[in-house]
Enzyme design. Structure first.
Site, PDB file in Angstrom:
ATOM      1  N   ARG A  69       0.702  -0.972   0.051  1.00 32.65           N
ATOM      2  CA  ARG A  69       0.006   0.103   0.047  1.00 32.65           C
ATOM      3  C   ARG A  69       0.873   1.335   0.097  1.00 32.65           C
ATOM      4  O   ARG A  69       0.625   2.269  -0.699  1.00 32.65           O
ATOM      5  CB  ARG A  69      -0.713   0.162   1.444  1.00 32.65           C
ATOM      6  CG  ARG A  69      -2.275  -0.603   0.928  1.00 32.65           C
ATOM      7  CD  ARG A  69      -2.683  -1.249   2.538  1.00 32.65           C
ATOM      8  NE  ARG A  69      -1.635  -2.152   2.749  1.00 32.65           N
ATOM      9  CZ  ARG A  69      -1.714  -3.339   2.431  1.00 32.65           C
ATOM     10  NH1 ARG A  69      -2.616  -3.859   1.942  1.00 32.65           N
ATOM     11  NH2 ARG A  69      -0.513  -4.427   2.808  1.00 32.65           N
ATOM     12  N   THR A  70       1.747   1.157   0.996  1.00 29.70           N
ATOM     13  CA  THR A  70       2.499   2.616   1.082  1.00 29.70           C
ATOM     14  C   THR A  70       3.385   2.864  -0.241  1.00 29.70           C
ATOM     15  O   THR A  70       3.125   4.196  -0.816  1.00 29.70           O
ATOM     16  CB  THR A  70       3.453   2.555   2.335  1.00 29.70           C
ATOM     17  OG1 THR A  70       2.762   2.020   3.481  1.00 29.70           O
ATOM     18  CG2 THR A  70       4.220   3.715   2.428  1.00 29.70           C
ATOM     19  N   LYS A 123      26.562  -3.372  -1.867  1.00 23.24           N
ATOM     20  CA  LYS A 123      28.026  -3.400  -2.188  1.00 23.24           C
ATOM     21  C   LYS A 123      28.728  -2.777  -0.781  1.00 23.24           C
ATOM     22  O   LYS A 123      29.800  -2.356  -0.960  1.00 23.24           O
ATOM     23  CB  LYS A 123      28.624  -2.383  -3.356  1.00 23.24           C
ATOM     24  CG  LYS A 123      27.973  -3.249  -4.879  1.00 23.24           C
ATOM     25  CD  LYS A 123      28.125  -2.282  -5.656  1.00 23.24           C
ATOM     26  CE  LYS A 123      27.358  -2.402  -7.154  1.00 23.24           C
ATOM     27  NZ  LYS A 123      27.382  -1.454  -8.061  1.00 23.24           N
ATOM     28  N   HIS A 163       5.397   5.735  11.655  1.00 17.15           N
ATOM     29  CA  HIS A 163       4.869   5.669  10.171  1.00 17.15           C
ATOM     30  C   HIS A 163       3.747   6.783  10.117  1.00 17.15           C
ATOM     31  O   HIS A 163       2.628   6.655  10.023  1.00 17.15           O
ATOM     32  CB  HIS A 163       4.364   4.205  10.089  1.00 17.15           C
ATOM     33  CG  HIS A 163       3.840   3.922   8.785  1.00 17.15           C
ATOM     34  ND1 HIS A 163       3.908   4.798   7.673  1.00 17.15           N
ATOM     35  CD2 HIS A 163       3.325   2.670   8.223  1.00 17.15           C
ATOM     36  CE1 HIS A 163       3.628   4.094   6.632  1.00 17.15           C
ATOM     37  NE2 HIS A 163       3.156   2.707   6.800  1.00 17.15           N
ATOM     38  N   ARG A 220      11.567   4.034   3.054  1.00 17.52           N
ATOM     39  CA  ARG A 220      11.132   2.813   4.285  1.00 17.52           C
ATOM     40  C   ARG A 220      12.470   2.014   4.678  1.00 17.52           C
ATOM     41  O   ARG A 220      13.106   1.630   3.680  1.00 17.52           O
ATOM     42  CB  ARG A 220      10.178   1.993   3.895  1.00 17.52           C
ATOM     43  CG  ARG A 220       9.876   0.770   4.763  1.00 17.52           C
ATOM     44  CD  ARG A 220       8.707   0.158   4.554  1.00 17.52           C
ATOM     45  NE  ARG A 220       7.528   0.709   4.719  1.00 17.52           N
ATOM     46  CZ  ARG A 220       6.177   0.203   4.641  1.00 17.52           C
ATOM     47  NH1 ARG A 220       5.999  -1.109   4.559  1.00 17.52           N
ATOM     48  NH2 ARG A 220       5.246   1.053   5.005  1.00 17.52           N
TER      49      ARG A 220
HETATM   50  C1  NCD Z   1       2.245  -0.877   8.161  1.00 17.00           C
HETATM   51  C2  NCD Z   1       3.779  -0.880   8.344  1.00 17.00           C
HETATM   52  O1  NCD Z   1       4.277  -1.037   7.505  1.00 17.00           O
HETATM   53  O2  NCD Z   1       4.095  -0.656   9.484  1.00 17.00           O
HETATM   54  N1  NCD Z   1       1.723  -1.401   6.705  1.00 17.00           N
HETATM   55  C3  NCD Z   1       1.398  -0.235   6.179  1.00 17.00           C
HETATM   56  O3  NCD Z   1       1.882   0.595   5.689  1.00 17.00           O
HETATM   57  N2  NCD Z   1       0.071  -0.336   5.644  1.00 17.00           N
HETATM   58  C4  NCD Z   1       1.497  -2.416   9.105  1.00 17.00           C
HETATM   59  C5  NCD Z   1       2.084  -3.395   9.231  1.00 17.00           C
HETATM   60  O4  NCD Z   1       3.108  -3.875   8.273  1.00 17.00           O
HETATM   61  O5  NCD Z   1       1.737  -4.437   9.891  1.00 17.00           O
END
Ligand code: NCD
Length: 305
Positions: free
Chosen positions: A56-57, A86, A135, A107
């Site tokens: 999703r993100t 590397k 997040h 991320r």
């Molecule tokens: C979350 C995350 O990555 O922290 N997912 C997301 O971005 N929708 C929640 C999760 O991974 O459980």
């Protein structure tokens, strides 16, 4: 509202900033076609630098950028497909990428990595999850969802359930919810409780009620926020397996919930929400994921326009 980096929910404690962002997301949602046509971010490039898995993100950020007329360069597995293999440091990687693009969505598995990146980057950095840290964009889209579904973000009773020890989505959401005079129930197994230190850090001085069982809170809440047990943060598979399946939302629990309450989940779900609940009108998690697109369009617009 002109945003630079998005690193933590603490940047959104001012209700004015949050309201402006939500208003922009709502406007974008309403006028999607004409905004896509206008392409306000034409000529801008966003890098999606993901060292941890994401559906999703990453997709919603990339789609958001494309819908705004911008372009995207992306690596979905930066740990394997970037020069990290590397031995290049994150610092060097960021220094280089920020010379190419207009914003970096990142991320990473290390808590605090987004902040480190922002100190080196010459372009805005958006934290798309830093390990068990924060997040912020998920919490923003969650608050936006609550506002859309229930008409307000204050004076509500909300249960945040699941892995409150390692969950970054729940942590960031608690930080925003606790700013708005809400009652928060923390529901988790003893081993995955919200750490004491975090109550101060993310609870903004509020008092939480803690429970072990979804049944004890179901009838009382306006929002039930479910989360996945964060398998990847456990020291061993055996430790994870001991807790796997300890929270399952089934029809019998949902039947105790108020008619106009909602069930949310940042997703992905593993087994914590039975699939036969998906068709219940209170199941808001797929609508929540969709809202992420508009909220992220609003963020990118605010940062890059
Ligand atoms: C979350 C995350 O990555 O922290 N997912 C997301 O971005 N929708 C929640 C999760 O991974 O459980």
């Amino acid at each position: 509202m002109k945003l630079q980096n998005v690193l933590t929910t603490k940047q959104f404690h001012d209700p004015k900033v949050l309201n402006e962002l939500f208003a922009l997301a709502a406007k974008i949602e309403k006028q999607e076609k004409s905004i896509v046509k206008k392409a306000p971010l034409q000529g801008k490039i966003m890098a999606a630098l993901f060292y941890e898995p994401s559906t999703r993100t990453r997709f919603s950020f990339e789609t958001a950028m494309l819908k705004l007329g911008g372009e995207v360069v992306s690596t979905e597995n930066a740990g394997e497909f970037s020069s990290a293999v590397k031995g290049e440091t994150l610092q060097d990687t960021i220094r280089i990428i920020s010379g190419y693009v207009d914003a970096i969505v990142m991320r990473h598995s290390i808590e605090g990595s987004a902040k480190i990146a922002s100190e080196i980057s010459t372009v805005p950095v958006i934290n798309a999850g830093d390990g068990a840290g924060e997040h912020p964009t998920q919490a923003l889209l969650d608050m936006y969802t609550i506002k859309k579904e229930l008409g307000k973000i204050d004076g509500l009773t909300i249960a945040v359930a699941g892995d409150l020890l390692y969950g970054r989505a729940s942590r960031s959401l608690i930080d925003l919810l606790s700013r708005y005079n809400n009652k928060i129930y923390l529901v988790s197994p003893d081993q995955l409780k919200f750490p004491e230190g975090h109550k101060q850090l993310y609870g903004n001085g509020m008092k939480f009620e803690e429970y072990n069982n979804l049944k004890d809170v179901a009838a009382k809440v306006d929002v039930l926020y479910m989360t996945r047990i964060q398998k990847e943060r456990f020291a061993s598979e055996a430790e994870y397996l001991k807790l796997k399946g300890s929270y399952i939302l089934d029809k019998s629990i949902v039947s105790m919930m108020k008619k106009n309450s909602i069930i949310m989940h940042p997703l992905p779900r593993v087994d914590e929400i039975n699939r036969d609940i998906d068709s219940d009108p209170r199941a808001a998690y797929f609508r929540e994921a969709r809202n992420g697109l508009y909220l992220r369009m609003a963020l990118l617009h605010s940062i890059l326009n």
